[in-house]
Design an enzyme around this catalytic site. Structure first.
Site, PDB file in Angstrom:
ATOM      1  N   SER A 162      50.690 -51.545  34.767  1.00 28.16           N
ATOM      2  CA  SER A 162      50.808 -50.226  35.408  1.00 28.16           C
ATOM      3  C   SER A 162      49.736 -49.231  34.983  1.00 28.16           C
ATOM      4  O   SER A 162      49.654 -48.140  35.560  1.00 28.16           O
ATOM      5  CB  SER A 162      52.197 -49.639  35.127  1.00 28.16           C
ATOM      6  OG  SER A 162      53.181 -50.332  35.862  1.00 28.16           O
ATOM      7  N   GLU A 207      19.099 -78.410  14.662  1.00 25.72           N
ATOM      8  CA  GLU A 207      17.979 -77.485  14.724  1.00 25.72           C
ATOM      9  C   GLU A 207      16.599 -78.118  14.490  1.00 25.72           C
ATOM     10  O   GLU A 207      15.615 -77.669  15.065  1.00 25.72           O
ATOM     11  CB  GLU A 207      18.191 -76.357  13.697  1.00 25.72           C
ATOM     12  CG  GLU A 207      19.444 -75.523  13.932  1.00 25.72           C
ATOM     13  CD  GLU A 207      19.373 -74.723  15.210  1.00 25.72           C
ATOM     14  OE1 GLU A 207      18.278 -74.202  15.543  1.00 25.72           O
ATOM     15  OE2 GLU A 207      20.400 -74.630  15.906  1.00 25.72           O
TER      16      GLU A 207
END
Length: 518
Positions: free
Chosen positions: A324, A49
Site C-alpha cells: 500500500s 586470475e
C-alpha cells in the site's frame, strides 16, 4: 617499499558538512602472512586470475598479443580502447597501485614496465602476499584474512576449498558476488571457479562435483576497522562511484581521492545502533529467525542520502512489492491532479472489475460504504484505491509512478498497481526518493550519495553539487497529500507507530508475497 606505499594511499570520505567521516585504503585490513593463507586460496586465485604466475616475468606475452589485436580491431571501428589484455596478477597489483583504469596502449605499456620492475624487486611469494592482502572483498573488507572472518567466521589458514573458491570468485566483482548479500550469485560464481581449478589440475572431476554440491553457509566474526565505521553507507558510496561515474573499485580504494557525500553522521550512527538492537526486531513466526529490514533517509531539499542501513544491497538494490505504500504515488496524488480533493467521497465496497473479475479485498474484510478520500488513505482501503484508479485511468496511475522516479514494467499497467502488485517490485531507496516530492512542495531531486570527488592532485573529477530535479505535482497538491499522510499516523494504520513528540507523514504497507495487502 614504493609499491606498498602506493597501495596505502587513503581515500577519505566527507559528510554533508565537509567533515571527515572515515576513509578507505587498500591495506586497511589485517595483514596475513602468505604462510598463514590456505593453499586452497592460492590454488583458487591462480586458477582464476593467473595460471602462469610462476612462469611469467610480470606480464603475459599471449595476453599482450591479444590486447594488440583488439586494439587494431577497435581502431578499424573508430575506437581507441585496449581490451582483452590478459593482465597478470602482477599487472593487476601495479594497476591498483600506480595507474588509472584508462584503456590505452600507453597505459598498458607503463603497466608492463612497472610490472617488470616489481618482479625485479619482489619475490613471487611477496607479490602474491601483497595481492591477497590488498584485494577488496566487499562490505568494507580488504584482504583475505579479514574476508575469511567476515564471510565464513574462520581464519585464512582454515579456508576450505569451496570457501576459497568463493573468495576467489569475488575478485572480479566483490559487490555482485559476495555470499552475504548475494548467496545465489556467489554460489554460481564459486562453482565456476571450482571448474577452473579442475581445468588447472588442482581438483579432480570427482572433487569438483562434490564441492559444487556443498551449500553456501556464511558466518561473520569480523570487527570493522574504525576508519570504516559506516560500512553500509560507504559501500553505497563505492557502488555509486562505480555505477554512476564509471570509476573502478581499484581506483576508489587506492588513488587517494576525497569523496564528499550527503552523509549525516548523527543519523547514520543512530540507524546503526537501532538496527544492531535485536529487541527492535521481532521473531519471524514462519521460521523463528529475526525479522530483517532496511532504512534509507533522504533530504527532500537536495535528494542527498543522509543515512542508510542494512547495506547497499538490501536498502538500495533489493526490490520487493511496495504494498500500500504505492497508493499515494499511483492513485491519490494523480487523483488530486485530476480534480479530486482530500474530502471527495469514495466507495468502500466489495466489487469485481473487468472480464477477469478482479476483486480487491480490504485487509480486514470490513467494508463501510462511502467515506472521504483522506479516511480511505489513512485506513488503507484497498477497495477505494482500486475504484479510484479505475476512475482516473490505469495509464494515469502508471505514468504518475514513473514520474515519481520509479520505472515500471509494461505489464504493471493494470488495476493491481493500486495495491503494489508489480512484476519487479521497488526498493526502499526508490520509495523514499519518491516520497520526498510530498515534503518538498512537489519537486523531487535525483537521489544520490556523492556530491563531489576530488583526486589526489586537487582536481575535481566528479561534480554533483547541482542536482537535477523534476516537478512531480503542484505545491498545492503536495501539501494536500502531506496533510492526508499525516492522518495515517493520527487516525489510521500507522497510529501505533507514531513517535512521541513528532509530527510524521507517511504510508504503511504490507504484503503476503503477491503484492496485495493481507
Amino acid at each position: 617499499k614504493g609499491l606498498k606505499n602506493a597501495l596505502e594511499q587513503a581515500t577519505e570520505i566527507y559528510d554533508k558538512n565537509d567533515q571527515k567521516a572515515g576513509y578507505l585504503y587498500a591495506q586497511k585490513g589485517t595483514w596475513t602472512a602468505i604462510d598463514d593463507i590456505s593453499p586452497n586460496v592460492i590454488d583458487a586465485v591462480l586458477s582464476t586470475e593467473d595460471r602462469n604466475f610462476y612462469k611469467e616475468y610480470g606480464f603475459s606475452v599471449k595476453g599482450i598479443a591479444r590486447a594488440g589485436l583488439m586494439h587494431v580491431k577497435n581502431k578499424l571501428t573508430g575506437g581507441n580502447a585496449v581490451t582483452g589484455g590478459g593482465s597478470t596478477l602482477t599487472q593487476q597489483l601495479v594497476k591498483n597501485a600506480f595507474l588509472s583504469q584508462e584503456q590505452t596502449l600507453s597505459r598498458k605499456a607503463k603497466e608492463i614496465f612497472i610490472a617488470m620492475q616489481v618482479e625485479n624487486t619482489y619475490s613471487k611469494k611477496e607479490i602474491l602476499a601483497m595481492y591477497l592482502n590488498h584485494a577488496y572483498f566487499g562490505n568494507g573488507v580488504w584482504g583475505v584474512g579479514d574476508a575469511a572472518k567476515r564471510y565464513f567466521g574462520t581464519t585464512a589458514s582454515q579456508l576450505t576449498v569451496p570457501q576459497a573458491a568463493t573468495l576467489a570468485g569475488m575478485l572480479t566483482s566483490p559487490n555482485a558476488y559476495n555470499p552475504a548479500d548475494h548467496p545465489e550469485a556467489s554460489k554460481k560464481r564459486r562453482d565456476v571457479v571450482l571448474s577452473l581449478m579442475e581445468d588447472n589440475n588442482k581438483l579432480t572431476a570427482t572433487q569438483t562435483k562434490e564441492y559444487q554440491a556443498t551449500p553456501m553457509v556464511t558466518s561473520n566474526t569480523y570487527t570493522y576497522n574504525s576508519g570504516y565505521k559506516y560500512p553500509y553507507y560507504f559501500d553505497a558510496v563505492i557502488s555509486e562511484a562505480i555505477d554512476r561515474y564509471g570509476l573502478s573499485e581499484a581506483d576508489i580504494m587506492n588513488r587517494g581521492y576525497k569523496i564528499y557525500t550527503s552523509l549525516d553522521q548523527n543519523y547514520q550512527a543512530t540507524f546503526q545502533e537501532d538496527f544492531a538492537n535485536d529487541y527492535l526486531f521481532p521473531d519471524n513466526a514462519a521460521n523463528g529467525a529475526k525479522a530483517q529490514g532496511a532504512s534509507v533517509a533522504l533530504d527532500p531539499k537536495t535528494g542527498g542520502v543522509a543515512a542508510v542501513v542494512r547495506g547497499y544491497n538490501r536498502g538500495i538494490q533489493l526490490v520487493r512489492s511496495p504494498g500500500s505504500t504505492i497508493k499515494p504515488l499511483a492513485v491519490y496524488a494523480p487523483a488530486l491532479k485530476k480534480g479530486y480533493h482530500y474530502d471527495s467521497e469514495l466507495p468502500d465496497e466489495l466489487k469485481a472489475y473487468g472480464t477477469n473479475k478482479y476483486t480487491p479485498h480490504n485487509w480486514n474484510n470490513v467494508y463501510g460504504g462511502d467515506l472521504p478520500m483522506y479516511k480511505a488513505l489513512a485506513e488503507s482501503k484497498n477497495t477505494s484505491a482500486v475504484w479510484l484508479l479505475n476512475k482516473i485511468g490505469v495509464k494515469t496511475g502508471f505514468d504518475s509512478v514513473e514520474k515519481f522516479g520509479i520505472t515500471l514494467d509494461p505489464s504493471d499497467e493494470n488495476l493491481s498497481l493500486a495495491l503494489g502488485g508489480l512484476k519487479k517490485g521497488v526498493s526502499p531507496y526508490q520509495i523514499a526518493s519518491a516520497y520526498t516530492a510530498f515534503a518538498n512542495d512537489g519537486v523531487r531531486y535525483d537521489p544520490h550519495f556523492i556530491t563531489k570527488i576530488v583526486d589526489a592532485s586537487g582536481k575535481t573529477i566528479v561534480d554533483n553539487t547541482e542536482v537535477d530535479s523534476t516537478r512531480v505535482l503542484s505545491a498545492k497538491n503536495a501539501n494536500e497529500m502531506t496533510s492526508m499522510l499525516i492522518d495515517v499516523y493520527t487516525m489510521g494504520t500507522g497510529t501505533n507507530a507514531k513517535p512521541a513528540g513528532y509530527t510524521i507523514a507517511g504510508k504503511t504497507g504490507s504484503t503476503q508475497g503477491n503484492g496485495v495487502d493481507p
